[in-house]
Write a protein that holds these residues in place. Structure first.
Motif, PDB file in Angstrom:
ATOM      1  N   VAL A   1       0.852  -1.186   0.000  1.00 57.14           N
ATOM      2  CA  VAL A   1       0.000   0.000   0.000  1.00 57.14           C
ATOM      3  C   VAL A   1       0.891   1.239   0.000  1.00 57.14           C
ATOM      4  N   PHE A   2       0.308   2.397  -0.325  1.00 51.31           N
ATOM      5  CA  PHE A   2       1.035   3.642  -0.135  1.00 51.31           C
ATOM      6  C   PHE A   2       1.453   3.751   1.328  1.00 51.31           C
TER       7      PHE A   2
ATOM      8  N   VAL B   1      -5.691   6.307   0.451  1.00 51.15           N
ATOM      9  CA  VAL B   1      -5.500   6.495  -0.991  1.00 51.15           C
ATOM     10  C   VAL B   1      -5.446   5.159  -1.717  1.00 51.15           C
ATOM     11  N   THR B   2      -4.778   4.170  -1.156  1.00 51.31           N
ATOM     12  CA  THR B   2      -4.665   2.859  -1.802  1.00 51.31           C
ATOM     13  C   THR B   2      -6.043   2.268  -2.058  1.00 51.31           C
ATOM     14  N   LYS B   3      -6.898   2.296  -1.051  1.00 52.26           N
ATOM     15  CA  LYS B   3      -8.244   1.731  -1.185  1.00 52.26           C
ATOM     16  C   LYS B   3      -9.051   2.465  -2.241  1.00 52.26           C
ATOM     17  N   VAL B   4      -8.993   3.778  -2.250  1.00 49.99           N
ATOM     18  CA  VAL B   4      -9.738   4.580  -3.237  1.00 49.99           C
ATOM     19  C   VAL B   4      -9.303   4.229  -4.651  1.00 49.99           C
TER      20      VAL B   4
ATOM     21  N   ALA C   1      -8.279  -6.232   5.523  1.00 46.65           N
ATOM     22  CA  ALA C   1      -9.486  -6.086   6.318  1.00 46.65           C
ATOM     23  C   ALA C   1      -9.399  -4.882   7.242  1.00 46.65           C
ATOM     24  N   ALA C   2      -8.222  -4.673   7.805  1.00 47.04           N
ATOM     25  CA  ALA C   2      -8.047  -3.557   8.734  1.00 47.04           C
ATOM     26  C   ALA C   2      -8.170  -2.209   8.034  1.00 47.04           C
ATOM     27  N   LEU C   3      -7.682  -2.152   6.798  1.00 48.59           N
ATOM     28  CA  LEU C   3      -7.719  -0.895   6.060  1.00 48.59           C
ATOM     29  C   LEU C   3      -9.054  -0.710   5.375  1.00 48.59           C
TER      30      LEU C   3
END
Length: 284
Positions: free
Chosen positions: A89-90, A182-185, A282-284
């Motif tokens: 991830v970022f 940002v990674t999730k988006v 899951a946490a993010l």
């Protein structure tokens, strides 16, 4: 710290972030700074000098796939050298204090970095704020030390009167990082790591604008995204990182129209007590 207690600590941080940071549509203007840590000259002041109060915060995030390209030397503290636990991830570069005129304070009055002050945050810092180098980093006192020490002494000491101490500098930065994922988006919009795909940089910017109500700044290394920066007023409400909408990509290394998110290399095994990738997702 055990895996279960580590995860509980992460969830506690997420709860704190949700309570502390409110996402609104407020926006402002600024001229984006250059890559602070690649510039050695002191702008607007220096070590131990009184400097005028900053105007806004910039949260700078690094893409491991770009940062780890070309890394030839591995060591325990290098985030590229953790095998299956290499960040996917970022990760955080730093939380910087900037002026609206394009300059910034640095190395302000404040204590030197003390690792004991952030012992409670150590696991989260290791995972989400790693260094991508085996070399020590220069500090504000003429010596060299940790990446975290560099960020606190150069930028964190200038965050008064909003942030008053080292512990809260790192805690608040982690909270912002978790709350503005940002990674999730980008993943949800189809912008996923690839060594073959190229993505429109305007689409990446639009995805972040729609999610967070701010215009980010994107910094590239050739055609690969190196950093994404999110900007905030001093009350941590989001604001634009640029002066005009036609200057969405501003840096000393400008991005082309189409950019890549290189896949992340796992250079060697290690760091076995980290969260498993499924738990991290899951946490993010």
């Amino acid at each position: 710290m055990t895996r279960s207690s580590d995860r509980a600590f992460l969830l506690l941080l997420l709860v704190a972030a949700a309570a502390a940071v409110v996402v609104t549509a407020d926006s402002g203007f600024s001229v984006m700074e250059e890559d602070l840590d690649e510039i050695e000259s002191v702008v607007g002041g220096g070590l131990g000098k009184k400097q005028r109060e900053f105007d806004y915060f910039a949260l700078s995030l690094q893409w491991p796939g770009t940062m780890c390209n070309g890394v030839k030397k591995c060591c325990t503290k290098n985030g590229c050298c953790r095998g299956a636990d290499t960040p996917q991830v970022f990760t955080i570069h730093g939380l910087w204090t900037d002026y609206n005129d394009g300059t910034w304070p640095e190395c302000c009055d404040g204590p030197s970095f003390n690792p004991k002050e952030v012992e409670a945050l150590q696991s989260a810092l290791d995972r989400y704020w790693p260094s991508y180098s085996c070399s020590k980093t220069s500090n504000c006192h003429g010596g060299k030390g940790t990446f975290w020490g560099h960020e606190w002494e150069k930028h964190g000491t200038c965050a008064k009167p909003v942030i008053l101490d080292e512990y809260n500098y790192f805690l608040i930065t982690l909270n912002l990082y978790f709350n503005y994922n940002v990674t999730k988006v980008l993943n949800e919009e189809g912008y996923v790591p690839s060594n073959s795909e190229k993505y429109p940089v305007g689409g990446i910017i639009a995805a972040i604008e729609n999610a967070f109500h701010l215009t980010p700044s994107v910094i590239c290394q050739k055609d690969a995204i190196k950093e994404i920066r999110l900007c905030f007023y001093k009350d941590f409400k989001p604001r634009d990182c640029v002066l005009q909408t036609n200057r969405m990509v501003t840096s000393s290394e400008s991005c082309p129209q189409y950019v890549s998110l290189p896949e992340i290399k796992s250079l060697e095994h290690g760091y076995e007590d980290g969260l498993e990738r499924s738990e991290l997702a899951a946490a993010l």
